[in-house]
Design a protein around this motif. Sequence first.
Motif, PDB file in Angstrom:
ATOM      1  N   GLY A 163       8.911  -8.158  32.693  1.00 23.10           N
ATOM      2  CA  GLY A 163       9.923  -7.957  33.721  1.00 23.10           C
ATOM      3  C   GLY A 163       9.444  -8.050  35.154  1.00 23.10           C
ATOM      4  N   MET A 164       8.203  -8.519  35.370  1.00 24.07           N
ATOM      5  CA  MET A 164       7.705  -8.663  36.739  1.00 24.07           C
ATOM      6  C   MET A 164       8.331  -9.880  37.416  1.00 24.07           C
ATOM      7  N   LEU A 165       8.458  -9.818  38.729  1.00 24.84           N
ATOM      8  CA  LEU A 165       8.777 -11.015  39.492  1.00 24.84           C
ATOM      9  C   LEU A 165       7.537 -11.904  39.518  1.00 24.84           C
ATOM     10  N   THR A 166       7.746 -13.208  39.557  1.00 22.96           N
ATOM     11  CA  THR A 166       6.615 -14.131  39.466  1.00 22.96           C
ATOM     12  C   THR A 166       6.690 -15.203  40.542  1.00 22.96           C
ATOM     13  N   CYS A 167       5.513 -15.643  40.970  1.00 25.44           N
ATOM     14  CA  CYS A 167       5.402 -16.718  41.949  1.00 25.44           C
ATOM     15  C   CYS A 167       4.319 -17.676  41.468  1.00 25.44           C
ATOM     16  N   TRP A 168       4.683 -18.938  41.308  1.00 26.60           N
ATOM     17  CA  TRP A 168       3.765 -19.939  40.764  1.00 26.60           C
ATOM     18  C   TRP A 168       3.143 -20.778  41.871  1.00 26.60           C
ATOM     19  N   MET A 169       1.811 -20.866  41.864  1.00 24.70           N
ATOM     20  CA  MET A 169       1.077 -21.798  42.728  1.00 24.70           C
ATOM     21  C   MET A 169       1.053 -23.138  42.009  1.00 24.70           C
ATOM     22  N   ASP A 170       1.795 -24.124  42.517  1.00 26.09           N
ATOM     23  CA  ASP A 170       1.979 -25.341  41.720  1.00 26.09           C
ATOM     24  C   ASP A 170       0.797 -26.315  41.763  1.00 26.09           C
ATOM     25  N   LEU A 171      -0.047 -26.239  42.802  1.00 22.96           N
ATOM     26  CA  LEU A 171      -1.203 -27.144  42.902  1.00 22.96           C
ATOM     27  C   LEU A 171      -0.793 -28.597  42.642  1.00 22.96           C
ATOM     28  N   GLU A 172       0.370 -28.956  43.186  1.00 19.90           N
ATOM     29  CA  GLU A 172       0.921 -30.316  43.084  1.00 19.90           C
ATOM     30  C   GLU A 172       1.224 -30.710  41.635  1.00 19.90           C
ATOM     31  N   ARG A 173       1.626 -29.741  40.822  1.00 19.12           N
ATOM     32  CA  ARG A 173       1.999 -30.005  39.436  1.00 19.12           C
ATOM     33  C   ARG A 173       3.472 -29.680  39.228  1.00 19.12           C
ATOM     34  N   THR A 174       4.018 -30.157  38.110  1.00 16.57           N
ATOM     35  CA  THR A 174       5.392 -29.856  37.727  1.00 16.57           C
ATOM     36  C   THR A 174       5.384 -28.754  36.677  1.00 16.57           C
ATOM     37  N   PHE A 175       6.226 -27.756  36.855  1.00 17.70           N
ATOM     38  CA  PHE A 175       6.260 -26.643  35.909  1.00 17.70           C
ATOM     39  C   PHE A 175       6.874 -27.111  34.595  1.00 17.70           C
ATOM     40  N   VAL A 207       8.525 -23.376  29.303  1.00 22.03           N
ATOM     41  CA  VAL A 207       8.054 -22.053  29.706  1.00 22.03           C
ATOM     42  C   VAL A 207       9.081 -21.427  30.646  1.00 22.03           C
ATOM     43  N   PRO A 208       9.363 -20.109  30.502  1.00 23.49           N
ATOM     44  CA  PRO A 208      10.296 -19.457  31.436  1.00 23.49           C
ATOM     45  C   PRO A 208       9.907 -19.732  32.887  1.00 23.49           C
ATOM     46  N   GLN A 209      10.878 -20.128  33.676  1.00 25.73           N
ATOM     47  CA  GLN A 209      10.610 -20.573  35.040  1.00 25.73           C
ATOM     48  C   GLN A 209      10.220 -19.405  35.954  1.00 25.73           C
ATOM     49  N   PRO A 210       9.357 -19.666  36.941  1.00 23.29           N
ATOM     50  CA  PRO A 210       8.987 -18.616  37.898  1.00 23.29           C
ATOM     51  C   PRO A 210      10.148 -18.303  38.834  1.00 23.29           C
ATOM     52  N   HIS A 211      10.132 -17.109  39.392  1.00 24.43           N
ATOM     53  CA  HIS A 211      11.168 -16.742  40.358  1.00 24.43           C
ATOM     54  C   HIS A 211      10.958 -17.460  41.690  1.00 24.43           C
ATOM     55  N   TYR A 212       9.696 -17.691  42.026  1.00 24.70           N
ATOM     56  CA  TYR A 212       9.341 -18.374  43.267  1.00 24.70           C
ATOM     57  C   TYR A 212       8.283 -19.427  42.966  1.00 24.70           C
ATOM     58  N   GLN A 213       8.189 -20.416  43.823  1.00 24.95           N
ATOM     59  CA  GLN A 213       7.171 -21.458  43.676  1.00 24.95           C
ATOM     60  C   GLN A 213       6.621 -21.799  45.051  1.00 24.95           C
ATOM     61  N   ILE A 214       5.289 -21.847  45.157  1.00 23.88           N
ATOM     62  CA  ILE A 214       4.645 -22.183  46.421  1.00 23.88           C
ATOM     63  C   ILE A 214       3.585 -23.250  46.175  1.00 23.88           C
ATOM     64  N   SER A 215       3.279 -24.012  47.208  1.00 21.26           N
ATOM     65  CA  SER A 215       2.292 -25.080  47.079  1.00 21.26           C
ATOM     66  C   SER A 215       0.897 -24.624  47.477  1.00 21.26           C
ATOM     67  N   SER A 216       0.816 -23.537  48.230  1.00 18.96           N
ATOM     68  CA  SER A 216      -0.476 -22.984  48.638  1.00 18.96           C
ATOM     69  C   SER A 216      -0.299 -21.492  48.865  1.00 18.96           C
ATOM     70  N   LEU A 217      -1.404 -20.773  48.864  1.00 15.81           N
ATOM     71  CA  LEU A 217      -1.327 -19.325  49.036  1.00 15.81           C
ATOM     72  C   LEU A 217      -0.710 -18.959  50.376  1.00 15.81           C
ATOM     73  N   ASN A 218      -0.992 -19.747  51.397  1.00 13.75           N
ATOM     74  CA  ASN A 218      -0.450 -19.442  52.721  1.00 13.75           C
ATOM     75  C   ASN A 218       1.073 -19.471  52.739  1.00 13.75           C
ATOM     76  N   SER A 219       1.674 -20.225  51.804  1.00 12.47           N
ATOM     77  CA  SER A 219       3.133 -20.290  51.736  1.00 12.47           C
ATOM     78  C   SER A 219       3.741 -18.963  51.315  1.00 12.47           C
ATOM     79  N   LEU A 220       2.925 -18.081  50.735  1.00  8.68           N
ATOM     80  CA  LEU A 220       3.431 -16.772  50.325  1.00  8.68           C
ATOM     81  C   LEU A 220       3.948 -15.989  51.522  1.00  8.68           C
ATOM     82  N   GLU A 221       3.387 -16.266  52.681  1.00  7.05           N
ATOM     83  CA  GLU A 221       3.800 -15.567  53.902  1.00  7.05           C
ATOM     84  C   GLU A 221       5.285 -15.759  54.178  1.00  7.05           C
TER      85      GLU A 221
END
Length: 223
Positions: A189-201, A205-219
């Motif tokens: 039941g946790m919220l999730t954020c996927w670092m995609d590293l230029e990949r397709t999810f 697999v159950p989809q992430p709640h958020y998706q970012i391309s780099s850690l800095n995007s978390l801001e």
Amino acid sequence: MFLNTDIKAILFDLDNTLLDRSAAVRSYFTHLLQTLSPPLPDEEFELTLLTILARDRLGYEDRAAFFDWLVANCFPDWTQDRLWADFRKKLPQMIQPDPQCLQLLEQLRENYTLAVITNGSAHLQRAKLKAAGIDQYIDQIWISEETGSAKPDAEIFSQALHALGVSPQQALYVGDHPHQDISGARQIGMLTCWMDLERTFPDEVPQPHYQISSLNSLESLVP
């Protein structure tokens, strides 16, 4: 889209999320290949290096199988145990602190409890955390070798949340692996954020709640 304002803790995967493991592994095997005698021709050198990195699968290849393959195909003068020991000793030396990552963690720590959940050797993972300068910003860390359970097992996530005193709905997990990180965290039941590293999810697999391309995007998700 901003994070849920009920979020109290942000938990991270380590390799290729908080630190660039791929760059460190490339550096390690570049140096090791340079020790071969006779030296490999340039084209063969690059092809061998790329093959090693592909075989490593971002660190998710079975360790014993990977190092057996390395000895059989690339480094016949080494034993599996000796090569693994050398890798564990020297890989942290290849880790470079990322000033932007450290700045982000410093900012997040003002409002959130920060933690790490990672699979692997406790000695190696802690050495990498220290080399990257990340350890000073992290409140707690769970490593599979120490906890007795590994991602994507729900147990390691549950242990962390219980120790932090937060519910799954109050925690965000950030990681790069669709199954071990995202599926593992979502199942409790946790919220999730996927670092995609230029990949397709992957669709299965159950989809992430958020998706970012780099850690800095978390801001951009932080309210």
